[in-house]
Design a protein around this motif. Structure first.
Motif, PDB file in Angstrom:
ATOM      1  N   ASP A  30      -2.593 -15.656  -5.435  1.00 57.95           N
ATOM      2  CA  ASP A  30      -1.498 -15.772  -6.405  1.00 57.95           C
ATOM      3  C   ASP A  30      -0.319 -14.892  -6.040  1.00 57.95           C
ATOM      4  O   ASP A  30       0.807 -15.141  -6.468  1.00 57.95           O
ATOM      5  N   VAL A  31      -0.569 -13.851  -5.273  1.00 51.87           N
ATOM      6  CA  VAL A  31       0.482 -12.947  -4.794  1.00 51.87           C
ATOM      7  C   VAL A  31       0.217 -12.679  -3.321  1.00 51.87           C
ATOM      8  O   VAL A  31      -0.925 -12.426  -2.922  1.00 51.87           O
ATOM      9  N   ALA A  32       1.258 -12.727  -2.516  1.00 49.17           N
ATOM     10  CA  ALA A  32       1.172 -12.353  -1.108  1.00 49.17           C
ATOM     11  C   ALA A  32       2.012 -11.105  -0.882  1.00 49.17           C
ATOM     12  O   ALA A  32       3.208 -11.103  -1.154  1.00 49.17           O
ATOM     13  N   LEU A  33       1.370 -10.054  -0.400  1.00 52.34           N
ATOM     14  CA  LEU A  33       2.053  -8.807  -0.068  1.00 52.34           C
ATOM     15  C   LEU A  33       2.081  -8.702   1.456  1.00 52.34           C
ATOM     16  O   LEU A  33       1.032  -8.659   2.102  1.00 52.34           O
ATOM     17  N   THR A  34       3.264  -8.687   2.022  1.00 52.59           N
ATOM     18  CA  THR A  34       3.400  -8.674   3.474  1.00 52.59           C
ATOM     19  C   THR A  34       3.862  -7.293   3.948  1.00 52.59           C
ATOM     20  O   THR A  34       4.005  -6.359   3.167  1.00 52.59           O
ATOM     21  N   ASP A  35       4.092  -7.183   5.263  1.00 56.01           N
ATOM     22  CA  ASP A  35       4.618  -5.953   5.865  1.00 56.01           C
ATOM     23  C   ASP A  35       3.677  -4.768   5.669  1.00 56.01           C
ATOM     24  O   ASP A  35       4.116  -3.625   5.506  1.00 56.01           O
ATOM     25  N   ASP A  36       2.356  -5.044   5.698  1.00 55.51           N
ATOM     26  CA  ASP A  36       1.355  -3.973   5.556  1.00 55.51           C
ATOM     27  C   ASP A  36       1.645  -3.135   4.313  1.00 55.51           C
ATOM     28  O   ASP A  36       1.760  -1.905   4.367  1.00 55.51           O
ATOM     29  N   ALA A  37       1.742  -3.793   3.192  1.00 54.24           N
ATOM     30  CA  ALA A  37       2.224  -3.190   1.947  1.00 54.24           C
ATOM     31  C   ALA A  37       1.312  -2.076   1.439  1.00 54.24           C
ATOM     32  O   ALA A  37       0.099  -2.104   1.650  1.00 54.24           O
ATOM     33  N   PRO A  38       1.895  -1.097   0.755  1.00 49.87           N
ATOM     34  CA  PRO A  38       1.090  -0.098   0.036  1.00 49.87           C
ATOM     35  C   PRO A  38       0.500  -0.711  -1.226  1.00 49.87           C
ATOM     36  O   PRO A  38       0.679  -1.904  -1.497  1.00 49.87           O
ATOM     37  N   MET A  39      -0.158   0.101  -2.031  1.00 47.98           N
ATOM     38  CA  MET A  39      -0.801  -0.374  -3.259  1.00 47.98           C
ATOM     39  C   MET A  39       0.154  -0.370  -4.447  1.00 47.98           C
ATOM     40  O   MET A  39      -0.281  -0.550  -5.594  1.00 47.98           O
ATOM     41  N   ASP A  40       1.447  -0.178  -4.214  1.00 48.68           N
ATOM     42  CA  ASP A  40       2.391  -0.008  -5.317  1.00 48.68           C
ATOM     43  C   ASP A  40       2.394  -1.182  -6.282  1.00 48.68           C
ATOM     44  O   ASP A  40       2.408  -1.001  -7.505  1.00 48.68           O
ATOM     45  N   PHE A  41       2.422  -2.396  -5.753  1.00 53.07           N
ATOM     46  CA  PHE A  41       2.457  -3.553  -6.645  1.00 53.07           C
ATOM     47  C   PHE A  41       1.180  -3.636  -7.471  1.00 53.07           C
ATOM     48  O   PHE A  41       1.226  -3.886  -8.681  1.00 53.07           O
ATOM     49  N   VAL A  42       0.039  -3.430  -6.822  1.00 52.49           N
ATOM     50  CA  VAL A  42      -1.242  -3.461  -7.539  1.00 52.49           C
ATOM     51  C   VAL A  42      -1.260  -2.399  -8.631  1.00 52.49           C
ATOM     52  O   VAL A  42      -1.686  -2.648  -9.769  1.00 52.49           O
ATOM     53  N   ASN A  43      -0.773  -1.199  -8.310  1.00 57.95           N
ATOM     54  CA  ASN A  43      -0.766  -0.119  -9.294  1.00 57.95           C
ATOM     55  C   ASN A  43       0.162  -0.429 -10.463  1.00 57.95           C
ATOM     56  O   ASN A  43      -0.153  -0.116 -11.619  1.00 57.95           O
ATOM     57  N   ALA A  44       1.308  -1.049 -10.177  1.00 56.40           N
ATOM     58  CA  ALA A  44       2.220  -1.433 -11.256  1.00 56.40           C
ATOM     59  C   ALA A  44       1.573  -2.480 -12.158  1.00 56.40           C
ATOM     60  O   ALA A  44       1.696  -2.447 -13.388  1.00 56.40           O
ATOM     61  N   LEU A  45       0.858  -3.411 -11.548  1.00 54.96           N
ATOM     62  CA  LEU A  45       0.170  -4.438 -12.324  1.00 54.96           C
ATOM     63  C   LEU A  45      -0.901  -3.813 -13.216  1.00 54.96           C
ATOM     64  O   LEU A  45      -1.025  -4.153 -14.400  1.00 54.96           O
TER      65      LEU A  45
END
Length: 411
Positions: free
Chosen positions: A301-316
């Motif tokens: 449902d979400v694609a995090l590219t560029d070897d992303a950190p956990m920031d989006f997951v933590n915000a969610l």
């Protein structure tokens, strides 16, 4: 088993950011996507057509109904290692980080590892050629590799070498993972790590990085002390049947946040009971074209590219803990409107026109947008769509928004 109709194929990536809407729930920013499309709201964040409905379901359930299931290699760890090269996965740690002294002290180890190392280093294209293009034969070779490796590991007591190999490894945890685990611990949310890797290497990697597992955590992986193969990427669909204690801990928690990097990581959800809501976040490897992202979002449902950190997951996660304390009326109204939002697109003015003034006001309140003096739908819609000089700032999502008040973000 949790079953659901196949996801609608996501649309092509749109280069502009003007379609993005950011909802502010209790001071935490979550970027939502254009329905039926893939939208990059900040570099490296893309959404599939079901994200909004599933995020609404998780926030509605709150922390008491949530569980988190995650892969380990290249999901909780990065693709790039500390030396800038390809990051080690669990088996790499034991293959690549053994020293000559380690091997010299264990006569016969080098010879036992030689065929495994040769197969490990063989490109996939050549592996398929060796198997004459036969997928069944390829599967048998994978089974041979896994079984033989664990026999070697037990025979030569690899468990005693795991800590020193991890210290020499270039493996890196994703930045922000400690925050993820702290949130899970604070909110008593159970965590299941399902990995085709090695439990001792997983535990030592976390220990070496100083990251503590939450109390309600279970790791389902292969063991350096057991010849039996417990997990491969092809058997993840049956993973939950192997963890009865975890299932007891997670009983009644029907909202699942699932983290992975490959489509096979999503198979774990097939073992869930019927009626569960599963939001799947994927850490996508390497370069990405619109077609690549489009295909990836068939599974995630979400694609995090560029070897992303956990920031989006933590915000969610922060939005879920905040939303669990929201007035029930707003939760219910958002859930009721979720299917409409997905089909009509919250990002378009006409979809907002489908809502009445009270709903628009509640949506503004969730974003901490001031509605004093705004009385009609036109004014509220303008406010939600970000009409005005600060529009472009509202469209952005970045990790710093999580801890900044909206007034500062819009200043």
């Amino acid at each position: 088993m949790s079953t659901e109709p196949p996801a609608k194929k996501a649309a092509k990536v749109h280069p502009a950011h003007s379609g993005a809407v950011i909802l502010q729930d209790f001071g935490h920013m979550i970027a939502l996507s254009q329905s039926g499309g893939v939208e990059s709201l900040s570099p490296g964040v893309y959404f599939g057509p079901r994200f909004l409905a599933r995020a609404a379901a998780l926030r509605r359930g709150g922390v008491s109904e949530l569980q988190l299931i995650a892969d380990f290699d290249q999901t909780l760890t990065t693709y790039t290692g500390s030396d800038g090269k390809e990051g080690d996965q669990c088996h790499d740690v034991m293959f690549l980080r053994l020293t000559t002294d380690d091997e010299a002290m264990r006569p016969g180890l080098a010879e036992a590892l030689a065929p495994l190392r040769e197969w490990q280093d063989t490109p996939e294209e050549k592996k398929m050629a060796i198997c004459n293009g036969d997928l069944a034969a390829r599967k048998r070779r994978t089974q041979w590799f896994n079984e033989t490796f664990l026999k070697v590991a037990v025979r030569f007591q690899f468990s005693e070498l795991a800590e020193s190999c991890v210290r020499r490894s270039n493996v890196c945890l994703r930045p922000g993972l400690a925050t993820t685990f702290a949130w899970l611990a604070d909110n008593c949310v159970p965590l299941l790590i399902v990995s085709a890797g090695l439990s001792q290497v997983i535990e030592m990697t976390l220990k070496h990085a100083g990251v503590q597992l939450p109390k309600n955590t279970e790791i389902l992986a292969n063991s350096l002390q057991d010849e039996a193969v417990r997990v491969t990427r092809r058997t993840k669909a049956t993973a939950l049947s192997q963890v009865p204690e975890y299932r007891r801990k997670a009983s009644g928690r029907r909202r699942i946040l699932l983290l992975g990097d490959k489509a096979s990581d999503c198979k774990v959800a097939e073992g869930l009971e019927d009626g569960c809501d599963v939001l799947k976040v994927g850490f996508m490897r390497g370069s990405h074209t619109p077609a690549d992202i489009d295909e990836y979002l068939v599974d995630f449902d979400v694609a995090l590219t560029d070897d992303a950190p956990m920031d989006f997951v933590n915000a969610l996660l922060l939005s879920i803990s905040g939303f669990s304390r929201a007035p029930s009326s707003f939760c219910q109204r958002l859930e009721t409107h979720a299917s409409q939002i997905v089909s009509l697109s919250l990002l378009e003015r006409q979809s907002l026109d489908e809502m009445d003034v009270p709903m628009l006001r509640e949506l503004c309140a969730a974003r901490n947008l001031p509605t004093l003096g705004l009385a009609d739908k036109q004014e509220l819609t303008d406010l939600l769509l970000g009409e005005g000089a600060w529009r472009e700032r509202v469209w952005r999502f970045d990790s710093q928004w999580v801890s900044r008040p909206l007034e500062e973000n819009l200043g």
